[in-house]
Design a protein around this motif. Structure first.
Motif, mmCIF file in Angstrom:
data_model
loop_
_atom_site.group_PDB
_atom_site.id
_atom_site.type_symbol
_atom_site.label_atom_id
_atom_site.label_comp_id
_atom_site.label_asym_id
_atom_site.label_seq_id
_atom_site.Cartn_x
_atom_site.Cartn_y
_atom_site.Cartn_z
ATOM 1 N N LEU A 68 0.833 -1.207 0.000
ATOM 2 C CA LEU A 68 0.000 0.000 0.000
ATOM 3 C C LEU A 68 0.870 1.261 0.000
ATOM 4 O O LEU A 68 0.580 2.221 -0.714
ATOM 5 N N GLU A 69 1.937 1.262 0.792
ATOM 6 C CA GLU A 69 2.805 2.434 0.822
ATOM 7 C C GLU A 69 3.495 2.648 -0.516
ATOM 8 O O GLU A 69 3.674 3.788 -0.961
ATOM 9 N N ARG A 70 3.857 1.559 -1.197
ATOM 10 C CA ARG A 70 4.489 1.711 -2.514
ATOM 11 C C ARG A 70 3.513 2.291 -3.516
ATOM 12 O O ARG A 70 3.875 3.173 -4.304
ATOM 13 N N PHE A 71 2.259 1.818 -3.474
ATOM 14 C CA PHE A 71 1.249 2.324 -4.403
ATOM 15 C C PHE A 71 0.987 3.815 -4.137
ATOM 16 O O PHE A 71 0.884 4.614 -5.066
ATOM 17 N N LEU A 72 0.854 4.155 -2.878
ATOM 18 C CA LEU A 72 0.626 5.572 -2.547
ATOM 19 C C LEU A 72 1.832 6.427 -2.918
ATOM 20 O O LEU A 72 1.685 7.564 -3.355
ATOM 21 N N GLY A 73 3.033 5.861 -2.779
ATOM 22 C CA GLY A 73 4.215 6.599 -3.182
ATOM 23 C C GLY A 73 4.262 6.859 -4.672
ATOM 24 O O GLY A 73 4.644 7.941 -5.115
ATOM 25 N N MET A 74 3.876 5.848 -5.471
ATOM 26 C CA MET A 74 3.846 6.066 -6.927
ATOM 27 C C MET A 74 2.779 7.070 -7.298
ATOM 28 O O MET A 74 2.974 7.881 -8.221
ATOM 29 N N LYS A 75 1.649 7.056 -6.608
ATOM 30 C CA LYS A 75 0.609 8.051 -6.892
ATOM 31 C C LYS A 75 1.110 9.468 -6.570
ATOM 32 O O LYS A 75 0.800 10.407 -7.302
ATOM 33 N N SER A 76 1.898 9.577 -5.483
ATOM 34 C CA SER A 76 2.404 10.910 -5.121
ATOM 35 C C SER A 76 3.444 11.407 -6.110
ATOM 36 O O SER A 76 3.654 12.617 -6.226
ATOM 37 N N LYS A 77 4.124 10.477 -6.833
ATOM 38 C CA LYS A 77 5.133 10.895 -7.799
ATOM 39 C C LYS A 77 4.539 11.393 -9.099
ATOM 40 O O LYS A 77 5.224 12.021 -9.900
ATOM 41 N N ILE A 78 3.277 11.066 -9.338
ATOM 42 C CA ILE A 78 2.628 11.526 -10.588
ATOM 43 C C ILE A 78 2.344 13.011 -10.465
ATOM 44 O O ILE A 78 1.723 13.450 -9.494
ATOM 45 N N PRO A 79 2.793 13.852 -11.402
ATOM 46 C CA PRO A 79 2.484 15.282 -11.356
ATOM 47 C C PRO A 79 0.978 15.512 -11.378
ATOM 48 O O PRO A 79 0.222 14.765 -11.998
ATOM 49 N N GLN A 80 0.564 16.552 -10.678
ATOM 50 C CA GLN A 80 -0.864 16.820 -10.567
ATOM 51 C C GLN A 80 -1.476 17.157 -11.919
ATOM 52 O O GLN A 80 -2.631 16.801 -12.184
ATOM 53 N N ASP A 81 -0.696 17.764 -12.801
ATOM 54 C CA ASP A 81 -1.229 18.140 -14.100
ATOM 55 C C ASP A 81 -1.365 16.935 -15.034
ATOM 56 O O ASP A 81 -2.050 17.008 -16.052
ATOM 57 N N LEU A 82 -0.741 15.786 -14.706
ATOM 58 C CA LEU A 82 -0.852 14.562 -15.518
ATOM 59 C C LEU A 82 -1.727 13.499 -14.864
ATOM 60 O O LEU A 82 -1.758 12.357 -15.316
ATOM 61 N N ALA A 83 -2.394 13.887 -13.772
ATOM 62 C CA ALA A 83 -3.193 12.885 -13.047
ATOM 63 C C ALA A 83 -4.320 12.339 -13.902
ATOM 64 O O ALA A 83 -4.595 11.124 -13.896
ATOM 65 N N LEU A 84 -5.000 13.160 -14.673
ATOM 66 C CA LEU A 84 -6.110 12.684 -15.505
ATOM 67 C C LEU A 84 -5.627 11.797 -16.636
ATOM 68 O O LEU A 84 -6.260 10.787 -16.989
ATOM 69 N N LEU A 85 -4.470 12.126 -17.216
ATOM 70 C CA LEU A 85 -3.958 11.289 -18.296
ATOM 71 C C LEU A 85 -3.470 9.941 -17.770
ATOM 72 O O LEU A 85 -3.467 8.942 -18.514
#
Length: 1604
Positions: A797-814
Motif C-alpha cells: 500500500l505504501e508503494r502504491f501511494l508513493g507512486m501516486k504521489s510521484k505523478i504530477p498533478q497536471d498529468l493525473a487525468l492522463l
C-alpha cells in the motif's frame, strides 16, 4: 672596521710596500750644480730637511715591515687548541673565524695569555671581550688603519684579558679549566676547558656587573646544582641532603647579598648628579683666600645656596623614606632585617663620604663666611644623617651578632633548629637589653616576627622536601613524624620565649619582654593547628584502610568514594600547609563525617541496610552500628508512609512503564511497590533485633495494612484482563483491507491494534507466572504470521501511494486508466483474503506485477519532466537579463552600454530554451498517449499533437514520428478492451490543458527572470539593510552609480545630478524589458535562421568547458553561446516579428509592472538622503565664512597664551584628521557618493584659517615686541644719565621704579613672544627678517637693561650717605618754600574775593606754575624719604591747594573759552551771521556749565559766567528772527524807534558786535512782534506773487487761442 679587515689579506703588505717605494721615488730632487732661486744660504737647509724626511720614511717603512712580519709569526704560532677557542668565540659573536683570528694576532700579549692558560699550572681562567674599543696601533701589523694624526673612531673588536686591565662594557666570553695540573693540547682542549658568557645590558647602569653575575649564578649554576643531586658524594643520604641544602642555601644568601649590593649602588644618592659643582664657580675654591673671596661674591653664594638646598631636599627625601613604614611580607626572614640596616648604612655612609670631600667642605665654608641662612638647614640635615648612620651602624653590628644564630633557621631542618633556639633567644635578650637603638618593643617584635616567618618557611620546606614533593606523596609514617617535629619546634620556641620572659620578670633591674605574643607567634600557632589537622586526616585514612583491603561485596563503592575524597584532598590545587586557605577546613569536615553522610545519603532504607551491613563486616569497634540501625528503621517507617501516599495518589491513574501494555503495567506497578515494601521488613526480621523493641509495633501494623491493599489491587486487574481477551475472535476473521470514504473510497489496512496488545500482555504476564486464557495463547503463538502479513500488505500500500504521489498533478487525468488497473489488483483483499488465509502470497505477487508496470511508466515521465522541461524552465527563470559588475559602482554611460549589448544576446538564448521546452512537452504527451495505446488525433484542432506543425530541433530526425513504437509499453490484457469516444475526446482535451499548463509555466519563468533581474537592479538601488534571518548581519549591497560631492562656495553640489541618473536608469529598464519581444509564445510556427543539422545547443554550461572565444559574447560571464549558432543568429533581425511574443504577458505581471513603476522614481527618492548628506557636511560652512579675519582678530584680541593658540591649531589639526576620517563615500539609494573632491576643498579652507591666525599673531606680537624694545631703549637712555644731584637721583630712581613696575609685565611677555615666534616657525609661517631678529634679541636686550639697572642701583647705594644729607637739606628748603607759597596763596591768590576774571586768570597762571614746581619737589622729597627710610612728612595743605587750582583751571578755562568765542562773533558782518552755529555753541556752553563740579557753583566767577551764558541763550532767538530775509527797511526803522538804537545796515562796519551791544533783551517783546510781522508779510507777498503769475498765465493762454 671589521668588514674592512675582512677584505684585506696577508698578501696586501707587498702591494703597500711597492706603493711606498713608488711614492718615495717620486720625490723632487734638484740636479747637482743647480742653485736654489733663493740663494745659496738656504740650499743646505733644504738638503738637510730632505735627507731627514727620507730617513724618517725609511724608518717607518722598516717598522711596518717588521710589524707585519711579527704578525705573521703570531699567526703561525696558533695551534689547534688556539683555533678551538677562536671557533667558539666566532660562533657566539656571530663572526667569521678568520676575523676573530685577525683580532687575536693583533697583540703578542694575547698570544701569551692564551699560552699561559694552556700551560701546566697556568691560570685557570681566560676572558675574551667583544666590545667597542680603540683600533689597534700600527705595531699590530694591520693594514688599512688610520694615520697617526687622524681621528680614531672606536670599532667593535675582540680582546683577550685576565679581567684586571680592561673594563667590561659589552660581551664577555670566559674559559675555565678546573684542573690546572694538566697541560692543554689539541687532544684534551674540548674536555678540559669549560665555556661561559656574560652580557651587560647597559654598561653605564650602576651595579650592572653585580646584576649580571647574580643572573648567571641563579639561571645557570644554582638551577643546575638544584636539579642535579649526584654532585654530593656522601654515603649517608640524609647527610648528603643536609650538605646539599646548606650549600644551596649559602648560594642563595650570596645571591641575595649581590642583589642587596646592586640595590645599594643603584639607590645611593649622588650629590654631584643633583648639581654640577663645576658650574658654581669659574675657578676652583681650594684655599682660605678663595673661600673668603667667594663669600663676597653674591652670585657664587647664591649658586652654592641653590646647590645646598637641592642637596638638603634630596637627603631629606632619603631620610623620610627610611623613616617610612616598611612593607614586609610573610616570606621575610631575620636576615632581611640585616639587609635593610646594611642598605641604610651604605646610603648614609656614601652621603657622609661625599659631604667630607674637600670641594663640598669648602662650599660649606663659603656659606659660613657669608652667614647664609641655608647653613641652619644644612647642619640639621647633616646631624640627622649622622644620627641615622650611627643607628644603622649599631644595628648592623648587633644583626651580625645575631646572624650566626639565625643561619640554622635557613640551613637546618626543624630538628636541627631546636638546639639553637636558646642561644638565639639569649642573643635577642642581649640586644634588647644593651642596644642603644634596637631596644624598642616595635623593633624586637618585628625581628621575632621575621624569625617566626623563617621557621614557618623552613618547616614548609622540610615537609615538602624543598618543594619537590607534597605532604600526601610521602610516606605517611615519616610525614607524621615530620609534622610532630615541626610542632615540637614551635613549642620549644614558645617555651624559650616564655622562660626568658619569666626570667626577666624576676629581675627588677632589667628590661622586660613586653612584646605582642599574638604578632610573634600567631602565624606559627595557626600553622601548627593546620599540621594537627593534617595528622588527624592521616589517622582517618588509617581508620578506613580496612575498607580498601576488604573483599566484602558492596564496599567497592564506599572504597571508591573514600579514594575519590582522598584524591580530591591530595590533588587539589591549594597548598594544605597554607593555613589561610579555607578549602582545606571544608575538606577536613567532609572527611571527618564521611560514614554519617554516606548512610544519610542513601535514597532508601534498603540501600542504607546494605551499606551498614558492609561496615559491620569490617568488625571495627569505632563504628557505632546499632545507632545507625535504629536510625534506618525510623527512616523505613517514613518510607512505608511514602509508599502508601504513592499508592493512594496513583491507583486511579497508574503510571505505566515504558513499553508495557495497560494491564501488565498496572500489575507490574503494584508488584514493584510491594517488593519495595517487603524487602527491608524481611531484613529487619531475619538479621536484626529491631522488631523486638517497643517502638517497632506501629511500623509493623502500618506495613501489614499497605501490603494488603497492594495484593488486592493486583488480583482485580488480572481478572479484568482475562475477561477482555474473548473479543479477539472477530478480529481474526476480518479481511486484511477495507475501503474508507463515501465519495472517493481509499484502500486502508484492517489490522486491529488489540492483536499487539494481547501478544504483549501475554508475554509479560507469563513471566509473572499468572494464568493465561486459551485464545490469548493462540494469538501469541501465531504472532509471527500476523506480523509478516501486516508488514507485506502495508509495504504494498505504501508503494502504491508513493507512486501516486510521484505523478504530477497536471498529468493525473492522463494517468487515470493505468492507475485503475493497479487498484483492481488490490480488490481481493477487501472481499476474500483475511488474516488466517493461506493464499496471501499469491495475492501479493499479483499486486507487485501491476505495480512494476506502473513504476516504469512513471519513471519515464519523470525523466522527461525533470531533465527536459523543469531543468530548462529553471534555466530560463535563472537567466539574468542584465550583466553589470557585482563589486563596484559605475558611471551611467557604462551602465547603458552594458545593458544594450547584453540584451541582444540574452533574448536569443531565452528563445532557444523556450523552443527546447516546447518540444519536450509535446514528446511527453506523445509518450502518455502511447502508454494508453490511444491513436493520434487527425482533426485539425488537435494536429499539433502529431508534431507536424512543429519545427524540428537541431540534431532531431525530421522523419521521426511520435507514435512509431512497435511494441506497447504496458500489457494489453490490463487495458480496457475499448474506450468510448467521449472518453477519448476528454483525454485529448486534457492533453491541450497540459500543453497550455507548461506554456504558462514558461511564461511564469520569463516573468520570474524579469522580476529577479529587475529586483537585482532594485537591490542595487537600495541602501544596506539588516538581514531578517540574521539580525546581527548587515546586507551591504553594492550601489549602481557613483557621483562626486564638490565644494562650490557657498554650498556643496552633486555631479552628475539626480535627474541625469534617473533618466539613465529608466532607459536601462526599457532596454531590459525589450529583450522579451524575441521570445515567441508556444503553438506558433517559427522561422529560424540557424542550420537544422546543428548539434551544438545555443546555451552552454560554463562549468563543462568549451568556452566561446567570440569577442561580442565573451565579455559577458553569464552567457556562453555556441559559436556556430551565434554567427548565424547575429545576422537575422525580426524574423518572427509578426508572431505573438511574451513581452505583454510578462510586463502585465503585477510584480514586474510594480518593479518597473518603482524604478521610475528610485533615484529621485534618494534626494532627501542626498540633501541629508550635504547638510551633514554643511556644518563645515564656518570654514568659508566671510568674517574669518574678524573672528580671528577677536580671538587674538583676548590675549590668549600660545598654548591656547596651539590648542586651537590642534583643533584644526583634529579638524584635518576629522576631514580625513570622513568616509570615502556615502550610500544614497542607487548611488555611491564620493567625498574626495569635497574633502580637498575643506582642507584648503582649514589651511586659510591657520594662516589667518598666524598673521594676526604676527601683527599682535610685532606691536608688543616693538613696545618692549622701545621701553628698553628709553630706559637705557635714562639710565645713562650721570647722577650729580637729587634731581638726577630722582630721575634715575623713577626710571628704576618704572623698570621694577614693568619688569614682571615685560618679563612675562618675553616668554609668550618667544613662544609665538617659535610657534610661527613651527607652523612654517613666513616672518620678516627684521621682525624675527628683533624678537630673537629682545630677551638679550631686556636682560642687559636689567643688568644695567642693577649696576645703577649698586651705584646709588654707594652714594647713599651723600644723597641722604642732600635730601635732608632739600626737605627743609621745601618746607620753607611751601610755607611762603601758602601765605602768598591766601593773601594774593586767585581765590581772593573781589578780583576780576582777567586778574584772577593771571594770578591762576602764576600760582599754578609755582605750584607745579613745588609739587615736583614734593614728589622728589617724598620718594627720597621713602628711598632712605625716613619718616614721611605729610602736607595736607598742598593737596587742598592742588584741588582748588584744578577746579579753578576748569572754571577759568571754560570762562576764557567763552570770551574767545564771543570775541570771534564780534567780527561777523551782519549779512554773514550764522545763527545756527551761535545757538549750538551757546547750548554747548550751557551744558558744560551744568556739568561743572558742584563746589564751583558757589564761586562768584561761576555765577558771572552762568549769567552771561543764559543771557546769550535768550538773545540768540532774537538774533535768529532779525536775520530773517523778510526784514525790510521799514521793519528796521520800527526796531530803531522801539529800541532807540539806529541799525545802519548799509554801513560796512555793521557787525554782530553792534547788535550785541544793543540791549535787545530789554525790548524783547517789541523785537519779537516786529520780526514776526515781517515774516508774515513776507509770506503774504509770496502768495500774491503766485496769484499774479497765475493771472498772467491765464491772459497769455487766452490770447493764444484768439490768434488761433
Amino acid at each position: 672596521m671589521i668588514d674592512r679587515f675582512d677584505a684585506m689579506g696577508s698578501d696586501e703588505g707587498d702591494d703597500d710596500d711597492d706603493d711606498m717605494r713608488q711614492k718615495s721615488s717620486r720625490k723632487i730632487r734638484l740636479p747637482s750644480g743647480q742653485s736654489s732661486p733663493k740663494g745659496d744660504g738656504t740650499k743646505d737647509d733644504k738638503r738637510k730637511h730632505s735627507v731627514a724626511a727620507h730617513l724618517q720614511a725609511e724608518q717607518n717603512k722598516q717598522k711596518i715591515l717588521k710589524a707585519k712580519q711579527e704578525r705573521e709569526n703570531r699567526r703561525n704560532a696558533l695551534d689547534t687548541q688556539h683555533q678551538h677557542l677562536i671557533d667558539v668565540i666566532a660562533y657566539f659573536t656571530d663572526q667569521k673565524p678568520k676575523d676573530v683570528e685577525e683580532f687575536v694576532i693583533d697583540c703578542q700579549e694575547y698570544i701569551d695569555l692564551m699560552e699561559f692558560f694552556f700551560d701546566k699550572q697556568g691560570t685557570k681562567s681566560l676572558m675574551f671581550y667583544f666590545q667597542d674599543h680603540d683600533p689597534p696601533s700600527n705595531e699590530s701589523g694591520r693594514t688599512g688603519l688610520p694615520t697617526p694624526g687622524a681621528k680614531k673612531e672606536k670599532m667593535k673588536r675582540v680582546m683577550i684579558t685576565s679581567g684586571t686591565d680592561i673594563p667590561l662594557k659589552g660581551l664577555c666570553m670566559y674559559f675555565l679549566r678546573p684542573n690546572s695540573g694538566v697541560k692543554i693540547g689539541m687532544k684534551n682542549v674540548s674536555d678540559e676547558c669549560y665555556f661561559g658568557m656574560v652580557t651587560l645590558r647597559d654598561p653605564d647602569e650602576p651595579g650592572i656587573v653585580l646584576d649580571t653575575l647574580n643572573d648567571i649564578l641563579q639561571t645557570i649554576y644554582f638551577k643546575n646544582l638544584k636539579g642535579n643531586t649526584t654532585w654530593v658524594t656522601v654515603p649517608d643520604a640524609d647527610m648528603a641532603t643536609r650538605i646539599r641544602h646548606r650549600f644551596l642555601t649559602a648560594i642563595t644568601h650570596y645571591s641575595e647579598f649581590l642583589t642587596d649590593c646592586k640595590n645599594d649602588i643603584s639607590s645611593r644618592l649622588d650629590l654631584k648628579e643633583i648639581s654640577n659643582l663645576d658650574d658654581i664657580s669659574e675657578t676652583a675654591i681650594k684655599t682660605t683666600d678663595d673661600i673668603l673671596e667667594a663669600s663676597k661674591n653674591p652670585d657664587v653664594v647664591q649658586k652654592i645656596e641653590h646647590a645646598v638646598i637641592l642637596w638638603c631636599k634630596n637627603i631629606e627625601r632619603v631620610l623620610a623614606i627610611s623613616k617610612q613604614m616598611r612593607k614586609e611580607t610573610d616570606s621575610m626572614g631575620p636576615l632581611a632585617e640585616l639587609a635593610y640596616w646594611r642598605n641604610l648604612m651604605a646610603k648614609m655612609c656614601y652621603i657622609i663620604q661625599q659631604t667630607q670631600e674637600w670641594q663640598l667642605v669648602n662650599y660649606i665654608q663659603v656659606l659660613l663666611q657669608a652667614k647664609s641662612r641655608v647653613l641652619r638647614r644644612w647642619k640639621d640635615v647633616d646631624s640627622r644623617v649622622s644620627d641615622e648612620y650611627h643607628e644603622s651602624k649599631d644595628n648592623v653590628r648587633y644583626m651580625y651578632a645575631l646572624e650566626k644564630f639565625c643561619q640554622p633557621l635557613y640551613q637546618h631542618d626543624p630538628p636541627g633548629m631546636i638546639e639553637h633556639i636558646n642561644s638565639m633567644m639569649y642573643t635577642i635578650r642581649t640586644i634588647h637589653t644593651t642596644s642603644r637603638y634596637y631596644n624598642t618593643c616595635e623593633k624586637v617584635t618585628a625581628l621575632m616576627v621575621k624569625i617566626s616567618n623563617q621557621m614557618v618557611a623552613s618547616c614548609r620546606r622540610y615537609l615538602t622536601n624543598d618543594g619537590a614533593e607534597t605532604i600526601w606523596s610521602q610516606d605517611k609514617h615519616s610525614m607524621v613524624e615530620k609534622l610532630l617535629k615541626c610542632i615540637e619546634l614551635y613549642e620549644t620556641y614558645r617555651g624559650s620565649y616564655e622562660a626568658t620572659k619569666a626570667e626577666l620578670a624576676n629581675n627588677p633591674d632589667g628590661k622586660r619582654f613586653d612584646f605582642s605574643v599574638n604578632n610573634i607567634f600567631g602565624r606559627f600557632e595557626r600553622f601548627c593547628e593546620r599540621l594537627k589537622k593534617i595528622i588527624k586526616i592521616e589517622e582517618i585514612f588509617n581508620l578506613y584502610n580496612p575498607v580498601h583491603e576488604s573483599h566484602i561485596d558492596g564496599l567497592e563503592d564506599i572504597s571508591a568514594r573514600l579514594i575519590t575524597l582522598q584524591k580530591e584532598i591530595q590533588l587539589k590545587s591549594y597548598d594544605p600547609l597554607e593555613f589561610r586557605q579555607p578549602d582545606f577546613d571544608e575538606d577536613f569536615v567532609k572527611l571527618e563525617g564521611f560514614m554519617d553522610s554516606a548512610i544519610e545519603g542513601c535514597p532508601t532504607a534498603m540501600h542504607g541496610l546494605w551499606l551498614l551491613e558492609r561496615f559491620k563486616n569490617l568488625r571495627n569497634r569505632c563504628l557505632d552500628i546499632d545507632a545507625k540501625l535504629w536510625y534506618l528503621f525510623q527512616f523505613y517507617h517514613n518510607e512505608i508512609i511514602l509508599i502508601q501516599q504513592i499508592y493512594e495518589a496513583e491507583k486511579n491513574d497508574t503510571p505505566t512503564p515504558r513499553g508495557y501494555p495497560p494491564f501488565a503495567g498496572k500489575i507490574s506497578w503494584a508488584r514493584h511497590l510491594y517488593k519495595r515494601l517487603e524487602r527491608p521488613m524481611k531484613w529487619f526480621q531475619e538479621k536484626t533485633d529491631v522488631l523486638k523493641r517497643d517502638g517497632a509495633t506501629p511500623t509493623v501494623k502500618l506495613f501489614n495494612s499497605v501490603a494488603k491493599k497492594l495484593i488486592f489491587y493486583e488480583i482485580l486487574f488480572h481478572e479484568s484482563w482475562m475477561t477482555q481477551c474473548n473479543s479477539v475472535y472477530d478480529a481474526l476473521e476480518a479481511p486484511i483491507l477495507t475501503l474508507r470514504g463515501n465519495m472517493r473510497q481509499e484502500l486502508v489496512l484492517n489490522f486491529d491494534p488489540f492483536f499487539r496488545q494481547i501478544i504483549e500482555e501475554t508475554e509479560i504476564l507469563r513471566k509473572m507466572e499468572l494464568e493465561i486464557p486459551d485464545i490469548a495463547q493462540v494469538v501469541y503463538y501465531k504472532k509471527e504470521k500476523l506480523y509478516a502479513t501486516y508488514e507485506r500488505i502495508k509495504g504494498l500500500l505504501e508503494r502504491f501511494l508513493g507512486m501516486k504521489s510521484k505523478i504530477p498533478q497536471d498529468l493525473a487525468l492522463l494517468m487515470r486508466p493505468i492507475m485503475k488497473k493497479v487498484e483492481k489488483a488490490f480488490m481481493p483483499g477487501v472481499t476474500n483474503i483475511n488474516w488466517t488465509s493461506f493464499k496471501t502470497e499469491e495475492y501479493f505477487n499479483y499486486i507487485e506485477a501491476h505495480q512494476n508496470e506502473l513504476e516504469d511508466v512513471i519513471r519515464k515521465l519523470q525523466e522527461i519532466i525533470t531533465i527536459r522541461i523543469n531543468q530548462v524552465l529553471y534555466d530560463i527563470s535563472h537567466t539574468m537579463l542584465i550583466d553589470i559588475p557585482d563589486d563596484r559602482a559605475m558611471p551611467q554611460e557604462e551602465f547603458l552600454d552594458k545593458i544594450h549589448r547584453y540584451g541582444g544576446l540574452v533574448s536569443q538564448d531565452l528563445e532557444y530554451k523556450s523552443r527546447i521546452c516546447e518540444h519536450a512537452v509535446v514528446e511527453l504527451i506523445h509518450a502518455l498517449l502511447t502508454s494508453c495505446e490511444l491513436p493520434m488525433p487527425d482533426d485539425p484542432y488537435n494536429a499539433w499533437l502529431s508534431g507536424a506543425g512543429a519545427v524540428p530541433l537541431p540534431g532531431e530526425d525530421s522523419n521521426a514520428k511520435s507514435g512509431g513504437q512497435d511494441k506497447p509499453l504496458i500489457d494489453p490484457t490490463l487495458i480496457p478492451t475499448q474506450m468510448t469516444k467521449e472518453e477519448m475526446v476528454h483525454i485529448y482535451e486534457e492533453c491541450r490543458h497540459v500543453f497550455g499548463f507548461y506554456n504558462q509555466k514558461c511564461i511564469e519563468a520569463l516573468q520570474k527572470t524579469a522580476r529577479i533581474s529587475l529586483d537585482i537592479l532594485r537591490t542595487r538601488t537600495e541602501e544596506p539593510q539588516v538581514s531578517k534571518r540574521n539580525p546581527g548581519k548587515v546586507l551591504n549591497r553594492v550601489p549602481l552609480f557613483f557621483a562626486d560631492l564638490t565644494l562650490t562656495i557657498p554650498t556643496i553640489t552633486l555631479k552628475p545630478t539626480l535627474n541625469e541618473m534617473q533618466q539613465a536608469l529608466s532607459r536601462g529598464i526599457q532596454l531590459i524589458c525589450e529583450c522579451l519581444k524575441r521570445v515567441i509564445i508556444w503553438g506558433q510556427i517559427r522561422r529560424s535562421s540557424f542550420a537544422q543539422d546543428a548539434e551544438t545547443p545555443f546555451y552552454k554550461d560554463p562549468t563543462k568547458g568549451g568556452q566561446s572565444h567570440d569577442e561580442p559574447v565573451a565579455q559577458f560571464a553569464r552567457l556562453q553561446p555556441a559559436d556556430a549558432y551565434l554567427r548565424a543568429s547575429m545576422q537575422v533581425d525580426n524574423l518572427n516579428a509578426r508572431l505573438k511574443n511574451c513581452f505583454k504577458p510578462v510586463m502585465e505581471h503585477k510584480d514586474v509592472s510594480k518593479l518597473v513603476l518603482m524604478m521610475q522614481t528610485v533615484v529621485q527618492q534618494a534626494k532627501p538622503r542626498v540633501q541629508t548628506i550635504i547638510s551633514q557636511y554643511m556644518h563645515y560652512n564656518f570654514l568659508w565664512k566671510d568674517t574669518r579675519e574678524d573672528e580671528v582678530e577677536a580671538v587674538v584680541a583676548t590675549d590668549p597664551v600660545i598654548t591656547e593658540i596651539e590648542a586651537i591649531m590642534r583643533t584644526y589639526k583634529e579638524l584635518d584628521e576629522e576631514i580625513d576620517a570622513i568616509p570615502q563615500s556615502h550610500r544614497a539609494g542607487p548611488m555611491d557618493i564620493l567625498t574626495k573632491e569635497m574633502k580637498l576643498g575643506f582642507r584648503c579652507e582649514v589651511k586659510e584659517w591657520r594662516l589667518a591666525y598666524c598673521r594676526q599673531l604676527s601683527n599682535k606680537y610685532k606691536v608688543i615686541c616693538q613696545q618692549i624694545a622701545k621701553f628698553v631703549e628709553e630706559c637705557n637712555k635714562e639710565l645713562q644719565i650721570p647722577i650729580k644731584d637729587m634731581n638726577d637721583l630722582y630721575s634715575v630712581m623713577s626710571t628704576l621704579i618704572k623698570i621694577r613696575e614693568n619688569m614682571y609685565k615685560n618679563d612675562s611677555m618675553l616668554q609668550p613672544i618667544e613662544e609665538c615666534y617659535a610657534f610661527l616657525n613651527s607652523q612654517k609661517y613666513r616672518v620678516p627678517d627684521d621682525e624675527s631678529n628683533r624678537a630673537d634679541t629682545l630677551r638679550y636686550n631686556f636682560n642687559k637693561m636689567l643688568a644695567k639697572a642693577f649696576q645703577t642701583q649698586d651705584k646709588i647705594v654707594s652714594l647713599q650717605d651723600t644723597n641722604r644729607k642732600k635730601l635732608i637739606e632739600q626737605v627743609a628748603k621745601f618746607q620753607q618754600d611751601l610755607k611762603q607759597y601758602l601765605d602768598r596763596y591766601q593773601t594774593k591768590g586767585p581765590m581772593k574775593d573781589g578780583l576780576s576774571v582777567e586778574v584772577a586768570t593771571d594770578r591762576l597762571f602764576t600760582f599754578q606754575d609755582e605750584f607745579d614746581e613745588l609739587w615736583e619737589r614734593y614728589t622728589m622729597c617724598n620718594s627720597g624719604e621713602k628711598l632712605f627710610g625716613f619718616p614721611r612728612n605729610e602736607y595736607p595743605e598742598i593737596y587742598v591747594v592742588k584741588k582748588q587750582l584744578a577746579l579753578l583751571q576748569k572754571l577759568y578755562s571754560l570762562y576764557n573759552e567763552f570770551l574767545r568765542t564771543m570775541n570771534s562773533y564780534h567780527e561777523f558782518r551782519w549779512p554773514e551771521v550764522d545763527t545756527t552755529k551761535v545757538i549750538a555753541d551757546m547750548e554747548n556752553f550751557q551744558t558744560r556749565c551744568i556739568m561743572l563740579p558742584k563746589a564751583l557753583k558757589e564761586w562768584q566767577a561761576f555765577k558771572i559766567l552762568n549769567k552771561k551764558v543764559n543771557d546769550l541763550n535768550d538773545w540768540c532767538p532774537l538774533v535768529e528772527l532779525m536775520t530773517n530775509k523778510g526784514m525790510k527797511d521799514r521793519h528796521w526803522d520800527k526796531l530803531s524807534k522801539a529800541t532807540g538804537f539806529k541799525f545802519d545796515l548799509d554801513n560796512e562796519n555793521f557787525t554782530l558786535k553792534v547788535v550785541m551791544e544793543n540791549p535787545l533783551l530789554k525790548y524783547k517783546a517789541e523785537v519779537e512782534e516786529i520780526c514776526n510781522s515781517a515774516i508774515k508779510e513776507k509770506e503774504i507777498e509770496e502768495k500774491m506773487r503766485q496769484l499774479e503769475m497765475m493771472n498772467e498765465f491765464d491772459d497769455g493762454e487766452g490770447g493764444f487761442m484768439d490768434d488761433a
